[in-house]
Design an enzyme around this catalytic site. Structure first.
Site, PDB file in Angstrom:
ATOM      1  N   LYS A  86       0.830  -1.201   0.000  1.00  0.00           N
ATOM      2  CA  LYS A  86       0.000   0.000   0.000  1.00  0.00           C
ATOM      3  C   LYS A  86       0.867   1.255   0.000  1.00  0.00           C
ATOM      4  CE  LYS A  86      -3.528   0.062   2.682  1.00  0.00           C
ATOM      5  NZ  LYS A  86      -4.349   0.004   3.920  1.00  0.00           N
ATOM      6  N   GLU A 110      -0.831  -6.142   2.015  1.00  0.00           N
ATOM      7  CA  GLU A 110      -2.150  -6.769   2.103  1.00  0.00           C
ATOM      8  C   GLU A 110      -2.317  -7.757   0.963  1.00  0.00           C
ATOM      9  OE1 GLU A 110      -5.209  -3.872   2.333  1.00  0.00           O
ATOM     10  OE2 GLU A 110      -4.688  -3.277   4.364  1.00  0.00           O
ATOM     11  N   SER A 121      -7.146  -9.397  -3.519  1.00  0.00           N
ATOM     12  CA  SER A 121      -8.493  -9.965  -3.508  1.00  0.00           C
ATOM     13  C   SER A 121      -9.112  -9.810  -4.889  1.00  0.00           C
ATOM     14  CB  SER A 121      -9.365  -9.264  -2.470  1.00  0.00           C
ATOM     15  OG  SER A 121     -10.721  -9.624  -2.649  1.00  0.00           O
ATOM     16  N   ASP A 146      -3.038  -0.404 -10.268  1.00  0.00           N
ATOM     17  CA  ASP A 146      -3.958   0.457 -11.010  1.00  0.00           C
ATOM     18  C   ASP A 146      -3.496   0.631 -12.454  1.00  0.00           C
ATOM     19  OD1 ASP A 146      -6.121   1.071  -9.483  1.00  0.00           O
ATOM     20  OD2 ASP A 146      -5.244   2.845  -8.559  1.00  0.00           O
ATOM     21  N   ASN A 152       5.868  30.698 -39.883  1.00  0.00           N
ATOM     22  CA  ASN A 152       6.389  30.154 -38.622  1.00  0.00           C
ATOM     23  C   ASN A 152       6.788  28.692 -38.788  1.00  0.00           C
ATOM     24  OD1 ASN A 152       3.644  29.322 -38.920  1.00  0.00           O
ATOM     25  ND2 ASN A 152       3.626  28.739 -36.773  1.00  0.00           N
ATOM     26  N   CYS A 203       5.058  26.015 -38.225  1.00  0.00           N
ATOM     27  CA  CYS A 203       4.002  25.136 -38.741  1.00  0.00           C
ATOM     28  C   CYS A 203       3.248  25.736 -39.921  1.00  0.00           C
ATOM     29  CB  CYS A 203       3.031  24.767 -37.621  1.00  0.00           C
ATOM     30  SG  CYS A 203       3.810  23.914 -36.240  1.00  0.00           S
ATOM     31  N   GLU A 215       1.311  28.239 -40.538  1.00  0.00           N
ATOM     32  CA  GLU A 215      -0.027  28.840 -40.498  1.00  0.00           C
ATOM     33  C   GLU A 215      -0.015  30.305 -40.083  1.00  0.00           C
ATOM     34  OE1 GLU A 215       0.268  27.683 -36.122  1.00  0.00           O
ATOM     35  OE2 GLU A 215       1.185  27.185 -38.040  1.00  0.00           O
TER      36      GLU A 215
END
EC number: 1.17.4.1
Length: 870
Positions: A20, A26, A29, A75, A446, A448, A450
């Site tokens: 934990k 533990e 289960s 998890d 620039n 990219c 655009e």
């Protein structure tokens, strides 16, 4: 799993136990793991209980457990297990996200106030000095208004992210202390909202609500840096070389380093740097030209990354094709050749004039100059540039070289086939159709492609970006009881676009500028860039094939609504705060808007006449530029949309996160096939074998085949037409990729000339190609794999799709023979069999069939011609 899915009583004899968070052990289960998964399935909206089986997920989780596994690791295992099962149904992907988010919630505080306090009071353990992650202003606002802010944060909305969107946030966007995440997604969104609006609490809360509803997103630098001690929230910087000297070059280099350090992408114009072998008066020596200088910039891009290792530094270098070093320039990214003549970590772009395109089309001569000997070419455009070029061309001994324009053209094509670059932008269109044309000649775009803004030695152009999640504006048709009957909510889009415009305008004033020249420019001209994501998802939701007439119409309507809304908001801001400094003399100040420059008449949906009158006579505009659809590579993954305005590249692909690779199926296609009862592992394998296409798979209705065409099955002409159609409502430009599965010089030439004649500003961002054999294949059933066809290249969940590298082979390499020049057409060195194979492939590629033969060029129609493909 987490602590409440573990037995309470330790058992030393148990074969499996977990550790934990408090260090105690533990027993594992199975029942409690199942119960926990079932609980997450029952969260609203509930997952399909006929599809999602918590017991099966739990069984797979338990089979991967080892003694001493930590609860957080359990998890993660459960989330990854569910994610791997998402090819069965999208609900498994939702479950994976819920497990991951639940895990993060257990590791972080639910108090925004506490989270901000922890970040503000952080002490660097190595220096033992205070090293706050958030600004003093943000801290004081949150401490003052904590109760109000806590009351509006909805942590349940963290569960709205899909698994891969959440993992993208987790990897790069959420703040960490000592390597451990301390922010939840909702904390980040509230931090960003307050970072933008400061003490204007109502605006901050409204922005938070809209961001958390996933209606839009600010750009990555804003998400990284808003509310921090150095809030550099701008995405794009456009730099012009200060001057052609050691001082000028290294001053510019320092500017680029400072900008990159602050998470900005950079476009650099290098037209004014003298060519190789040019005389240097100060030393009585000669210049080494562009290549050695750009290798220094290349090393700077590698060394100075963005945001402290979050993203690599990225510079795009722009050059006009009259420059005498242009041949060396376009080879810089190639995989072969002398290493001292390569700079592969930069990106390259050509700033192309109309006269160059005309000379290529006519197979005319093309003169190359040194800017030191032929000044003014970079500072002029359109007819003025043409006149100056013709003057220099006619001046004896001034040109460094005179070649056939097609010789340079095909060298450009060769580089594009091999590397996907250089980008192509049309200088005259960018300047002639700009609301900043009153400032002077625009000399680059620039990173990219655009952003189209004016720069000078004293002004570095800046742009703040955000993108609208278009699928959120599709709703059930009013008055219809059929849930599948949809309509697009233009009024809601109008309202959200206005909110975004206000936000981006505020950022201009509250931004941290890494260099003074950037602040000067941004405060003078106040440009912003609004983009879109998920256009392909909108078409699917509304049952419109991407290449349908209905989709073409909606494409324009969306662009028109966004432009009208942004102009309206900017006008309202100007009434309150005044116009931007350089408004006088701009096209908008004279009632000329973007669509007027394209000679396009807008629809009657919005009152354009009234808006024009208001702009000219009743207050003007607060912002010089407004619309710039960008790639949205990372943010579209966060929100779970397809990128920007592009079609899907595949209906099935692999996505890589730190945990590994996951197979992803187009979730809307999967749902449609499940509804028809024909989705199965066998169907998945058939799609894999068909490289993500469903066109040849029996049993799938024709209407779905039309709806789920990939970009490789849509004509390139259609994509160019759609780009031009919305271009009339885009006052900057758009990151327009070109998709040609098996490019030849003929296809590329045809595409480029079609784009140029359609009036596009950005003719090509990247050339996206399809490899003949993909690097990674999914496992398919033996029956299917008897005739295997590889699938698309993997897409990394946190980086844009990379163009596959192609090394020229005998079918696309230009001969190095001295006699092989453009006085006669260049030939491919191909056999008759190879030529037949190319022609067969050409016929199979639907997206190129009407662009494959360009007959506008001078051509002898000789066998193996690159231009016409004959």
């Amino acid at each position: 799993m987490i602590s409440n899915s573990i037995n309470v009583t330790p058992n030393k004899e148990s074969k499996m136990y977990v550790v934990k968070r408090d260090g105690t052990k533990e027993n594992v289960s199975f029942d409690k793991i199942t119960s926990r998964i079932s609980f997450l399935c029952e969260m609203e909206p509930k997952l399909n209980s006929d599809i999602v089986d918590p017991i099966e997920v739990a069984q797979k989780v338990v089979s991967g457990v080892f003694p001493g596994v930590k609860t957080t690791e359990l998890d993660n295992l459960a989330a990854e297990t569910a994610a791997y099962m998402s090819t069965r149904h999208p609900d498994y992907g939702i479950l994976a996200a819920r497990i991951s988010v639940s895990n993060l919630h257990k590791q972080t505080s639910k108090s925004f106030v506490e989270t901000v306090k922890k970040q503000y009071e952080f002490i660097n353990p190595k220096s033992n000095l205070l090293a706050p992650l958030v600004s003093k202003e943000l801290y004081e606002i949150v401490m003052k208004h904590g109760e109000r802010l806590e009351s509006v944060i909805d942590y349940y909305r963290d569960f709205d992210y899909d698994f891969f969107g959440f993992k993208t946030l987790e990897r790069s966007y959420l703040h960490r202390i000592n390597g451990k995440i301390v922010e939840r997604p909702q904390h980040m969104l509230m931090r960003v909202s307050i970072g933008i609006h400061g003490e204007d609490l109502e605006s901050a809360i409204n922005t938070y609500k809209r961001l958390s509803e996933k209606l839009f997103t600010h750009a990555t630098p804003t998400l990284f840096n808003a509310g921090t001690p150095s809030p550099q929230m701008s995405s794009c910087f456009l730099v012009q070389m200060k001057e052609d000297s050691i001082d000028g070059i290294y001053d510019t280099l320092k500017q680029c380093a400072l900008i990159s350090k602050s998470a900005g992408g950079i476009g650099i114009a290098v037209h004014k740097i003298r060519a190789a072998q040019s005389y240097i008066r100060g030393t009585n020596g000669t210049s080494n030209g562009l290549v050695p200088m750009l290798r220094v910039f290349n090393d700077t891009a590698r060394y100075v990354d963005q945001g402290g290792g979050k993203r690599k530094g990225a510079f795009a270098v722009y050059l006009e094709p009259w420059h005498a070093d242009v041949f060396e320039f376009i080879d810089l990214k190639k995989n072969t050749g002398k290493e001292e003549m390569r700079a592969r970590d930069l990106f390259y772009a050509l700033w192309v004039s109309d006269i160059f395109m005309e000379r290529v089309e006519q197979n005319g001569d093309w003169a190359l100059f040194c800017p030191n000997e032929a000044p003014g070419l970079a500072e002029t455009h359109s007819e003025e540039h043409r006149a100056l070029y013709l003057k220099y061309e006619a001046t004896p001994d001034l040109p460094r070289r005179v070649i056939k324009a097609q010789e340079l053209w095909f060298a450009i094509m060769e580089s594009q086939v091999e590397t996907g670059t250089p980008f192509i932008l049309y200088k005259d269109a960018c300047n002639a159709k700009s609301n900043q044309k009153n400032l002077g000649t625009i000399s680059s775009s620039n990173l990219c492609t655009e952003i189209i803004q004016y720069t000078s030695p004293d002004e570095i152009a800046v742009c703040n970006l955000a993108s609208i999640a278009l699928p959120k504006f599709v709703r059930q048709k009013v008055g219809s009881t059929d849930p599948k009957e949809k309509e697009f909510d233009h009024q809601f889009l109008f309202e959200i676009t206005k909110l975004i415009t206000v936000n981006l305008n505020v950022i201009i004033d509250r931004n941290y500028y890494p260099v003074a020249e950037a602040k000067t420019s941004n405060l003078r001209h106040r440009p912003i860039g609004i983009g879109i994501q998920g256009l392909a998802d909108v078409f699917i939701k509304m049952r419109m094939p991407f290449d349908s007439v209905a989709a073409a119409k909606l494409n324009v309507e969306i662009a028109e609504t966004i432009y009208f809304a942004a102009l309206t908001a900017s006008h309202e801001l100007a009434i309150r705060d005044g116009t931007y400094e350089s408004f006088k003399g701009s096209p908008a100040s004279k009632g000329i808007l973007q669509f007027d420059m394209w000679n396009v008449t807008p629809s009657s949906r919005w009152n354009w006449a009234e808006l024009k009158d208001n702009i000219v006579n009743k207050g003007g505009l607060r912002n010089s530029l407004l619309i710039a659809p960008m790639p949205t590579a990372s943010t579209s993954q966060i929100l779970g949309n397809n990128e920007c305005f592009e079609p899907y590249t595949s209906n099935i692909y692999s996505r890589r996160v730190l945990a590994g690779e996951f197979t992803i199926v187009n979730k809307q296609l999967l749902e449609d096939l499940m509804e028809l009862g024909i989705w199965s592992p066998e169907m998945k394998n058939q799609i894999v074998a068909a490289r993500g296409s469903i066109q040849s798979i029996g049993g799938i209705p024709d209407d779905l085949k039309e709806l789920y065409k990939t970009v490789w099955e849509i004509r390139q002409r259609t994509l160019i037409d759609m780009a031009a159609d919305r271009g009339a409502f885009i006052d900057q430009s758009q990151s327009f990729n070109v998709f040609i599965a098996e490019p030849t010089f003929a296809k590329l030439t045809s595409m480029h000339f079609y784009s140029w004649k359609k009036g596009l500003k950005t003719g090509m961002y990247y050339l996206r190609t399809r490899p003949a054999a993909d690097a990674i294949q999914f496992t398919v059933d033996p029956i299917v794999s008897q005739t295997p066809k590889p699938v698309e290249n993997n897409i990394n969940s946190t980086t844009p799709l990379k163009t596959p590298t192609k090394t020229p082979n005998s079918s696309n390499r230009i001969s190095t023979s001295p006699t092989n020049n453009l006085t006669s057409p260049i030939r491919f060195n191909i056999t008759q069999q190879q030529q037949q194979q190319q022609q067969q492939q050409q016929q199979q590629n639907n997206n190129e069939d009407d662009l494959a033969n360009y007959d506008g060029m001078t051509c002898r129609r000789e066998e193996g011609c690159l231009v016409c493909g004959s």
